[in-house]
Design a protein around this motif. Structure first.
Motif, mmCIF file in Angstrom:
data_model
loop_
_atom_site.group_PDB
_atom_site.id
_atom_site.type_symbol
_atom_site.label_atom_id
_atom_site.label_comp_id
_atom_site.label_asym_id
_atom_site.label_seq_id
_atom_site.Cartn_x
_atom_site.Cartn_y
_atom_site.Cartn_z
ATOM 1 N N TYR A 89 43.495 80.126 37.793
ATOM 2 C CA TYR A 89 42.360 80.624 38.563
ATOM 3 C C TYR A 89 42.417 82.162 38.648
ATOM 4 C CZ TYR A 89 42.005 75.681 39.653
ATOM 5 O OH TYR A 89 41.893 74.315 39.540
ATOM 6 N N HIS A 130 50.110 77.736 47.191
ATOM 7 C CA HIS A 130 49.025 76.785 47.455
ATOM 8 C C HIS A 130 49.586 75.402 47.759
ATOM 9 C CE1 HIS A 130 50.041 76.376 43.200
ATOM 10 N NE2 HIS A 130 49.617 75.126 43.287
ATOM 11 N N SER A 138 36.944 69.333 51.131
ATOM 12 C CA SER A 138 36.084 70.236 50.359
ATOM 13 C C SER A 138 36.156 69.859 48.885
ATOM 14 C CB SER A 138 36.515 71.688 50.557
ATOM 15 O OG SER A 138 37.783 71.899 49.966
ATOM 16 N N ASP A 140 37.124 71.805 46.501
ATOM 17 C CA ASP A 140 38.344 72.380 45.933
ATOM 18 C C ASP A 140 39.542 71.492 46.265
ATOM 19 O OD1 ASP A 140 40.288 73.960 44.867
ATOM 20 O OD2 ASP A 140 39.707 75.784 45.936
ATOM 21 N N HIS A 141 40.296 71.122 45.256
ATOM 22 C CA HIS A 141 41.456 70.256 45.498
ATOM 23 C C HIS A 141 42.700 71.044 45.881
ATOM 24 C CE1 HIS A 141 42.259 71.584 41.388
ATOM 25 N NE2 HIS A 141 43.490 71.125 41.506
ATOM 26 N N ARG A 144 44.506 77.454 49.159
ATOM 27 C CA ARG A 144 45.146 78.661 48.647
ATOM 28 C C ARG A 144 45.688 79.544 49.770
ATOM 29 N NH1 ARG A 144 41.163 77.115 45.294
ATOM 30 N NH2 ARG A 144 41.389 77.452 43.045
#
Length: 211
Positions: A89, A130, A138, A140-141, A144
């Motif tokens: 990412y 993370h 959400s 996003d798995h 962060r």
């Protein structure tokens, strides 16, 4: 470059007196191979890695999975064998000058991990910025965070450093600790452990009670 050559010559002469010429040559050759491996990864990920001279020894690897990931490696960083470094990412990994990472370590970065100058990391240390979002609240798995490790830090064997951790300068992290949160500078951090030893007077009775 001349300063580097001079430093190499001085180091070889010093190590030759302490270890012997033959063993000093073997050590130097091992370091040279590590520098070549580091240069190879810098070439493979030329858009992602900015570095000075660093050593990445055998079976250690750097894996970058996103065009937005960035790795900054300072002078004389030394990474020993079987260490895995993964960046994904918008992850930003910073290894400042003279960082030493021992065997079998894992660094997983998707946001930001910074390791300060002259910090030493013992074997089997795991650093993650993370967590997996197991609640699935959400899309996003991942959840962060950041890991910021200061200068002159010593991290003992088998330490796990979790997201949202800040470790101050000149700190010692005791072997086997799990670290999360803020650790002040100039301190020693360790997880308290209780040792329990039971006497077995009657072996058959003990097994029966255990069942």
């Amino acid at each position: 470059m001349s300063k580097l050559v001079l430093k190499i010559i001085k180091t070889l002469m010093s190590e030759g007196k302490n270890r012997g010429i033959y063993y000093s040559f073997i050590m130097f050759f091992s370091h040279l191979l590590g520098i070549l491996r580091g240069s190879f990864y810098k070439l493979v990920y030329f858009k992602n890695i900015k570095s000075s001279i660093y050593s990445l020894q055998s079976q250690s690897q750097i894996e970058i999975f996103n065009k937005n990931s960035r790795v900054f490696i300072g002078k004389y960083v030394f990474i020993r064998k079987n260490t895995s470094i993964r960046i994904d990412y918008h992850g930003e990994l910073i290894l400042k000058d003279n960082v030493f990472i021992n065997d079998n370590c894992n660094i997983n970065c998707v946001n930001k991990i910074s390791i300060g100058k002259n910090t030493k990391i013992a074997p089997n240390v795991c650093i993650n910025d993370h967590d997996h979002n197991y609640k699935e609240t959400s899309i996003d798995h991942l959840i962060r965070g950041q890991v910021i490790i200061g200068d002159n830090v010593w991290i003992g064997s088998n330490v796990v450093i979790l997201r949202d951790t800040v470790i101050g300068d000149n700190t010692v992290i005791g072997a086997g600790s799990v670290v999360k949160g803020k650790v002040p500078a100039n301190s020693i951090f360790f997880n308290k452990r209780d040792t329990i030893i039971k006497n077995i007077i009657n072996k058959d009775r003990y097994i029966s009670e255990a069942n």
